[in-house]
Design an enzyme around this catalytic site. Structure first.
Site, PDB file in Angstrom:
ATOM      1  CG  ASP A  91       4.239  -3.646  -3.822  1.00  0.00           C
ATOM      2  OD1 ASP A  91       4.181  -3.534  -5.061  1.00  0.00           O
ATOM      3  OD2 ASP A  91       5.281  -3.840  -3.204  1.00  0.00           O
TER       4      ASP A  91
ATOM      5  CB  CYS B  59       7.038  -4.917   2.732  1.00  0.00           C
ATOM      6  SG  CYS B  59       8.253  -3.961   1.813  1.00  0.00           S
TER       7      CYS B  59
ATOM      8  CB  CYS C  62       8.299  -6.121  -2.961  1.00  0.00           C
ATOM      9  SG  CYS C  62       8.016  -5.998  -1.192  1.00  0.00           S
TER      10      CYS C  62
ATOM     11  CB  CYS D 162       5.935   0.461  -3.192  1.00  0.00           C
ATOM     12  SG  CYS D 162       4.793  -0.530  -2.225  1.00  0.00           S
TER      13      CYS D 162
HETATM   14 FE1  FES Z   1       5.826  -2.317  -1.652  1.00  0.00          FE
HETATM   15 FE2  FES Z   1       7.339  -3.997  -0.381  1.00  0.00          FE
HETATM   16  S1  FES Z   1       7.979  -2.474  -1.775  1.00  0.00           S
HETATM   17  S2  FES Z   1       5.236  -3.717  -0.177  1.00  0.00           S
END
Ligand code: FES
Length: 150
Positions: A35, A102, A58, A33
Protein backbone atom coordinates in the site's frame (compact mmCIF):
# COMPACT_ATOMS: atom_id res chain seq x y z
CA UNK A 1 -14.71 -5.09 13.48
CA UNK A 2 -14.55 -1.43 12.35
CA UNK A 3 -16.00 1.58 14.13
CA UNK A 4 -18.71 3.66 12.47
CA UNK A 5 -16.20 6.48 12.02
CA UNK A 6 -13.75 4.20 10.20
CA UNK A 7 -16.54 3.01 7.92
CA UNK A 8 -17.71 6.59 7.31
CA UNK A 9 -14.21 7.83 6.39
CA UNK A 10 -13.66 4.75 4.24
CA UNK A 11 -16.96 5.14 2.37
CA UNK A 12 -16.80 8.95 2.19
CA UNK A 13 -13.14 9.92 2.45
CA UNK A 14 -12.46 13.62 3.02
CA UNK A 15 -9.81 15.60 1.15
CA UNK A 16 -9.10 13.11 -1.61
CA UNK A 17 -7.04 14.52 -4.45
CA UNK A 18 -3.99 16.61 -5.16
CA UNK A 19 -2.89 20.17 -4.46
CA UNK A 20 -1.26 21.87 -7.38
CA UNK A 21 2.02 23.53 -6.42
CA UNK A 22 1.72 22.10 -2.91
CA UNK A 23 4.09 23.44 -0.25
CA UNK A 24 5.06 19.87 0.61
CA UNK A 25 4.37 16.41 -0.79
CA UNK A 26 5.15 13.13 0.94
CA UNK A 27 4.88 9.57 -0.32
CA UNK A 28 5.32 6.57 1.89
CA UNK A 29 4.64 2.90 1.27
CA UNK A 30 4.55 -0.35 3.11
CA UNK A 31 6.44 -2.89 1.03
CA UNK A 32 4.90 -5.75 2.94
CA UNK A 33 1.28 -5.06 2.01
CA UNK A 34 2.08 -2.97 -1.09
CA UNK A 35 0.00 0.00 0.00
CA UNK A 36 1.10 3.55 -0.81
CA UNK A 37 -0.02 6.92 0.52
CA UNK A 38 0.69 10.37 -0.85
CA UNK A 39 -0.05 13.53 1.14
CA UNK A 40 -0.10 17.12 -0.17
CA UNK A 41 0.08 20.11 2.17
CA UNK A 42 -0.55 23.77 1.51
CA UNK A 43 1.28 25.78 4.18
CA UNK A 44 1.05 29.54 4.60
CA UNK A 45 2.65 31.51 7.44
CA UNK A 46 3.37 28.31 9.33
CA UNK A 47 -0.27 27.15 9.20
CA UNK A 48 -1.49 24.17 7.24
CA UNK A 49 -4.23 25.70 5.13
CA UNK A 50 -5.12 22.62 3.14
CA UNK A 51 -4.30 18.94 2.93
CA UNK A 52 -5.17 16.34 0.36
CA UNK A 53 -4.26 12.71 -0.08
CA UNK A 54 -4.24 9.81 -2.47
CA UNK A 55 -4.09 6.34 -1.05
CA UNK A 56 -3.56 3.17 -2.96
CA UNK A 57 -4.34 0.92 -0.08
CA UNK A 58 -6.70 -0.90 2.21
CA UNK A 59 -9.83 0.54 3.80
CA UNK A 60 -8.06 1.35 7.07
CA UNK A 61 -5.37 3.24 5.15
CA UNK A 62 -8.05 5.27 3.32
CA UNK A 63 -9.90 6.04 6.57
CA UNK A 64 -6.73 7.02 8.45
CA UNK A 65 -5.48 9.27 5.67
CA UNK A 66 -8.90 10.92 5.48
CA UNK A 67 -8.90 11.53 9.24
CA UNK A 68 -5.24 12.64 9.28
CA UNK A 69 -5.92 15.33 6.66
CA UNK A 70 -8.98 16.48 8.62
CA UNK A 71 -6.92 16.72 11.81
CA UNK A 72 -4.04 18.59 10.22
CA UNK A 73 -5.96 21.36 8.42
CA UNK A 74 -5.76 24.60 10.40
CA UNK A 75 -2.90 23.40 12.59
CA UNK A 76 0.55 24.89 12.95
CA UNK A 77 3.51 22.77 11.87
CA UNK A 78 4.37 22.13 15.52
CA UNK A 79 0.83 20.96 16.26
CA UNK A 80 0.81 18.82 13.12
CA UNK A 81 3.95 17.04 14.30
CA UNK A 82 2.11 15.88 17.38
CA UNK A 83 -0.38 13.95 15.27
CA UNK A 84 0.63 10.32 15.59
CA UNK A 85 -0.79 7.16 14.18
CA UNK A 86 -2.30 6.52 17.59
CA UNK A 87 -4.05 9.89 17.72
CA UNK A 88 -5.44 9.31 14.23
CA UNK A 89 -6.68 5.86 15.26
CA UNK A 90 -8.22 7.33 18.43
CA UNK A 91 -10.00 10.01 16.40
CA UNK A 92 -11.54 7.15 14.41
CA UNK A 93 -12.69 5.45 17.63
CA UNK A 94 -9.99 2.84 17.27
CA UNK A 95 -8.66 0.39 14.74
CA UNK A 96 -8.32 -3.36 15.07
CA UNK A 97 -4.76 -4.15 16.30
CA UNK A 98 -3.85 -5.87 13.03
CA UNK A 99 -4.67 -2.62 11.21
CA UNK A 100 -2.62 -0.25 13.37
CA UNK A 101 0.25 -0.39 10.89
CA UNK A 102 -2.06 1.14 8.27
CA UNK A 103 -2.38 4.27 10.40
CA UNK A 104 1.40 4.51 10.42
CA UNK A 105 1.28 5.28 6.71
CA UNK A 106 -0.79 8.39 7.50
CA UNK A 107 1.63 9.60 10.18
CA UNK A 108 4.70 8.96 8.06
CA UNK A 109 3.35 10.48 4.86
CA UNK A 110 2.36 13.57 6.80
CA UNK A 111 5.88 13.80 8.18
CA UNK A 112 7.32 13.21 4.71
CA UNK A 113 5.25 16.10 3.32
CA UNK A 114 6.48 18.37 6.14
CA UNK A 115 10.03 17.25 5.44
CA UNK A 116 9.58 18.12 1.78
CA UNK A 117 8.27 21.55 2.77
CA UNK A 118 11.29 22.10 5.05
CA UNK A 119 13.70 21.05 2.28
CA UNK A 120 12.06 23.32 -0.27
CA UNK A 121 12.25 26.27 2.10
CA UNK A 122 15.63 25.47 3.53
CA UNK A 123 14.37 25.38 7.08
CA UNK A 124 14.67 22.91 9.93
CA UNK A 125 11.53 21.74 11.68
CA UNK A 126 12.43 20.86 15.21
CA UNK A 127 11.53 17.30 16.14
CA UNK A 128 11.00 16.20 12.53
CA UNK A 129 13.05 13.20 11.52
CA UNK A 130 14.01 12.28 7.98
CA UNK A 131 11.07 10.29 6.62
CA UNK A 132 11.18 6.66 5.68
CA UNK A 133 10.03 5.41 2.30
CA UNK A 134 8.84 2.11 3.61
CA UNK A 135 7.14 2.08 6.99
CA UNK A 136 7.95 -1.57 7.39
CA UNK A 137 11.66 -0.78 7.65
CA UNK A 138 10.88 1.66 10.36
CA UNK A 139 11.38 0.52 13.91
CA UNK A 140 8.18 1.94 15.29
CA UNK A 141 6.39 1.30 18.51
CA UNK A 142 3.36 -0.50 17.18
CA UNK A 143 0.71 -2.21 19.19
CA UNK A 144 0.84 -5.32 17.10
CA UNK A 145 3.14 -8.16 16.29
CA UNK A 146 4.64 -9.15 12.98
CA UNK A 147 1.75 -11.45 12.15
CA UNK A 148 -0.52 -8.44 12.01
CA UNK A 149 1.17 -7.08 8.93
CA UNK A 150 -0.15 -9.66 6.48
FE1 FES B 1 -1.53 -2.03 3.90
FE2 FES B 1 -3.52 -1.42 5.45
S1 FES B 1 -2.99 -3.39 4.73
S2 FES B 1 -1.98 -0.13 4.73
Amino acid sequence: MYSEKVMDHFMHPRNVGEIENASGVGTVGNAKCGDIMKVYLQIEDGIIKDAKFKTFGCGAAVATSSMATELVIGKTIEEALKITNKSVAEALDGLPPVKMHCSLLAEESLHAALWDYAQKNNITIEGLKKPVEDVHDHDHDLEEDEEGIN
